[in-house]
Design an enzyme around this catalytic site. Sequence first.
Site, PDB file in Angstrom:
ATOM      1  N   HIS A 243       0.286  -1.174  -0.322  1.00  0.00           N
ATOM      2  CA  HIS A 243      -0.319   0.061  -0.485  1.00  0.00           C
ATOM      3  C   HIS A 243       0.893   1.221   0.154  1.00  0.00           C
ATOM      4  O   HIS A 243       0.433   2.379   0.230  1.00  0.00           O
ATOM      5  CB  HIS A 243      -1.419  -0.089   1.770  1.00  0.00           C
ATOM      6  CG  HIS A 243      -1.949   0.734   1.571  1.00  0.00           C
ATOM      7  ND1 HIS A 243      -1.775   2.142   2.359  1.00  0.00           N
ATOM      8  CD2 HIS A 243      -3.001   1.593   0.215  1.00  0.00           C
ATOM      9  CE1 HIS A 243      -3.142   2.520   2.087  1.00  0.00           C
ATOM     10  NE2 HIS A 243      -3.736   1.947   0.771  1.00  0.00           N
ATOM     11  N   LYS A 245       3.676   4.518  -1.025  1.00  0.00           N
ATOM     12  CA  LYS A 245       3.164   5.650  -2.215  1.00  0.00           C
ATOM     13  C   LYS A 245       4.437   6.306  -1.988  1.00  0.00           C
ATOM     14  O   LYS A 245       4.922   7.065  -0.845  1.00  0.00           O
ATOM     15  CB  LYS A 245       1.946   6.541  -1.931  1.00  0.00           C
ATOM     16  CG  LYS A 245       0.950   6.219  -2.344  1.00  0.00           C
ATOM     17  CD  LYS A 245       0.053   5.761  -0.473  1.00  0.00           C
ATOM     18  CE  LYS A 245      -1.255   5.775  -1.105  1.00  0.00           C
ATOM     19  NZ  LYS A 245      -1.678   4.193  -0.930  1.00  0.00           N
ATOM     20  N   ASP A 250      17.312  10.509  -7.298  1.00  0.00           N
ATOM     21  CA  ASP A 250      19.067  11.610  -7.601  1.00  0.00           C
ATOM     22  C   ASP A 250      19.148  11.305  -5.601  1.00  0.00           C
ATOM     23  O   ASP A 250      19.533  12.343  -5.338  1.00  0.00           O
ATOM     24  CB  ASP A 250      19.070  12.765  -7.884  1.00  0.00           C
ATOM     25  CG  ASP A 250      18.814  13.089  -9.118  1.00  0.00           C
ATOM     26  OD1 ASP A 250      18.483  11.346  -9.906  1.00  0.00           O
ATOM     27  OD2 ASP A 250      18.500  14.083  -9.493  1.00  0.00           O
ATOM     28  N   HIS A 441      -9.421  10.970   1.511  1.00  0.00           N
ATOM     29  CA  HIS A 441      -8.091  10.216   1.367  1.00  0.00           C
ATOM     30  C   HIS A 441      -7.370  10.710   2.132  1.00  0.00           C
ATOM     31  O   HIS A 441      -5.978  10.113   2.563  1.00  0.00           O
ATOM     32  CB  HIS A 441      -7.817  10.226   0.433  1.00  0.00           C
ATOM     33  CG  HIS A 441      -7.186   8.927   0.011  1.00  0.00           C
ATOM     34  ND1 HIS A 441      -6.474   8.457  -0.114  1.00  0.00           N
ATOM     35  CD2 HIS A 441      -7.799   7.452   0.032  1.00  0.00           C
ATOM     36  CE1 HIS A 441      -5.591   7.115  -0.819  1.00  0.00           C
ATOM     37  NE2 HIS A 441      -6.659   6.632   0.036  1.00  0.00           N
ATOM     38  N   LYS A 443      -4.469  10.731   5.026  1.00  0.00           N
ATOM     39  CA  LYS A 443      -4.222  10.369   6.346  1.00  0.00           C
ATOM     40  C   LYS A 443      -3.064  11.027   6.589  1.00  0.00           C
ATOM     41  O   LYS A 443      -1.673  11.677   6.214  1.00  0.00           O
ATOM     42  CB  LYS A 443      -2.957   8.719   5.472  1.00  0.00           C
ATOM     43  CG  LYS A 443      -4.311   8.196   5.676  1.00  0.00           C
ATOM     44  CD  LYS A 443      -3.832   7.846   3.905  1.00  0.00           C
ATOM     45  CE  LYS A 443      -4.059   7.047   2.937  1.00  0.00           C
ATOM     46  NZ  LYS A 443      -5.636   6.316   3.162  1.00  0.00           N
ATOM     47  N   ASP A 448       0.206  18.268  19.329  1.00  0.00           N
ATOM     48  CA  ASP A 448       0.435  20.003  19.887  1.00  0.00           C
ATOM     49  C   ASP A 448       1.185  21.019  18.960  1.00  0.00           C
ATOM     50  O   ASP A 448       2.757  21.419  19.873  1.00  0.00           O
ATOM     51  CB  ASP A 448       1.247  19.153  21.148  1.00  0.00           C
ATOM     52  CG  ASP A 448       0.740  18.482  22.327  1.00  0.00           C
ATOM     53  OD1 ASP A 448      -0.825  18.636  21.999  1.00  0.00           O
ATOM     54  OD2 ASP A 448       0.935  18.101  22.897  1.00  0.00           O
TER      55      ASP A 448
END
Length: 523
Positions: A243, A245, A250, A441, A443, A448
């Site tokens: 899952h 990404k 470089d 979508h 996340k 604080d």
Amino acid sequence: MSESSLMASLLLVAHFALQVGIAMRVLLRPHREPAARMTWVILIFALPVAGFVAYLLVGETNIGRRRVERLRQSLARLPAPRLVTHPNAAGISEPDGISPDSIRPDSIPPDSIPPEHRHLFRLGESISGFAPVSGNQARLLADSTATIDALVADIDAARDHVHLLFYIWLPDNNGRRVAEALIRAAGRGLMCRALADDLGSRRMIGSEHWRRMRDAGVRLARALPIGNPLLRVLTGRIDLRNHRKIVVIDDWITYCGSQNCADAEFLIKAKYAPWVDLMVRFEGPIARQNQYLFASDWMPHVEDDMDALLRRPLRQLPSQPASAPFPAPLSPPLSSGISQDALPAQVIGTGPTVRWSAMPEVFEALIYSARQELTITTPYYVPDESIQAALCASARRGVRTTIVFPAHNDSRIVAAASRSYYAELLAAGVRIFEYPKGLLHAKSLTMDGAISLIGSANMDRRSFELNYENNILLHDPALTASLRERQQQYLADSVPITPEQVGAWSWRQRLWNNTVAMLGPVL
């Protein structure tokens, strides 16, 4: 007794023995919650055939012995640190010691992470072996289109290599733009590697664009290939997916967040569109940690040793002498609100071959560390008992605790399970909002005004136990303020959920929600 009666009795005894044997396996399996054990045992005996068939298909976290062995061999070739794994996770042994020196290129100034937050990064290091590194710059990207624009520009400006990993890569406008950029980069002689999950990216993998990339010299691989589904279930769970990404360019530029390689319109689930994502672009040593994570995913699938790249000094391309200056940043100038020269950050990679409790530990540590404010956005909320309890405790001790969910979830099952937890959260004082303008979508977690967590992991059991996930934990008031501002935009567009609304739900809705949630431990 007739022969047919005898045969029926023997079959009944054999079936019962099989049920008992599988139930014993459930009880002996390490690191399973008592509620999950009980649910599985009940299913196995209540559903004579379907129960134990379901357990054999999805009851255990197992990617297959051959894949485990390839992963072990790949990690052995990489420089330290190795990914910390649980000794009982699919048979991989935990290293005796972690020596993360090879990816600690920038020392952390003693005061860059306040003492009250250092334990969070020690926890992160115990998971992936990555110490926090400073010297990073970061920019929160405006939206999905801006992310693809920046990514294509970075690929077009790359000088040495481009590495991509996506769970979902679609052959839509944005997906094709990234594919074309990789084709151009490979045409310039750059090493381009792209890894896509075999299930999530099946449309791109089966498209002409995949073939064109391969023909152009882009090195391609399918993560966790399914093969023949009927045979696949014999060697490991078919629903364990990558899952992550990850983008690394470089060895110095990396992206992290929730966005897949696709249009915000997400045409395969258009009625929930737009997909509202959050991505941050980093420059600095943190890219090396994502590079390591990419290599750990790439090498088990491809005969391609990335050891030399991971041993190369940072800020040095292979065509340059060690004294040559590294090129100037290739992106537009960073906004003045973002840290320019510090930003301690740490990659946290989790998955079914990492210790089973890793991702819940991170969320719980952050929740319990909050003292003034905790704001979370997640599309999928199916927590274990300890995370639910942590959020309730956060609100009860006076922390302003806020969670934003999508109003219309693309999974009816997950939506029902999530809403089963609303009443308890609201009673504890947690503020709940639902975002109606598409599928939220993103996340994200801010705490604080200083600590942030972004990445691919949802607050559900799939991200906790089944999926390979990547996140970045960081300490930076400026970037956290930018992320908090984005969260505030979501809140401004959202609808607050009140105890009165939840109390007015029909008994049928509550029965559905609670029944689905009850199956959470087995799903």
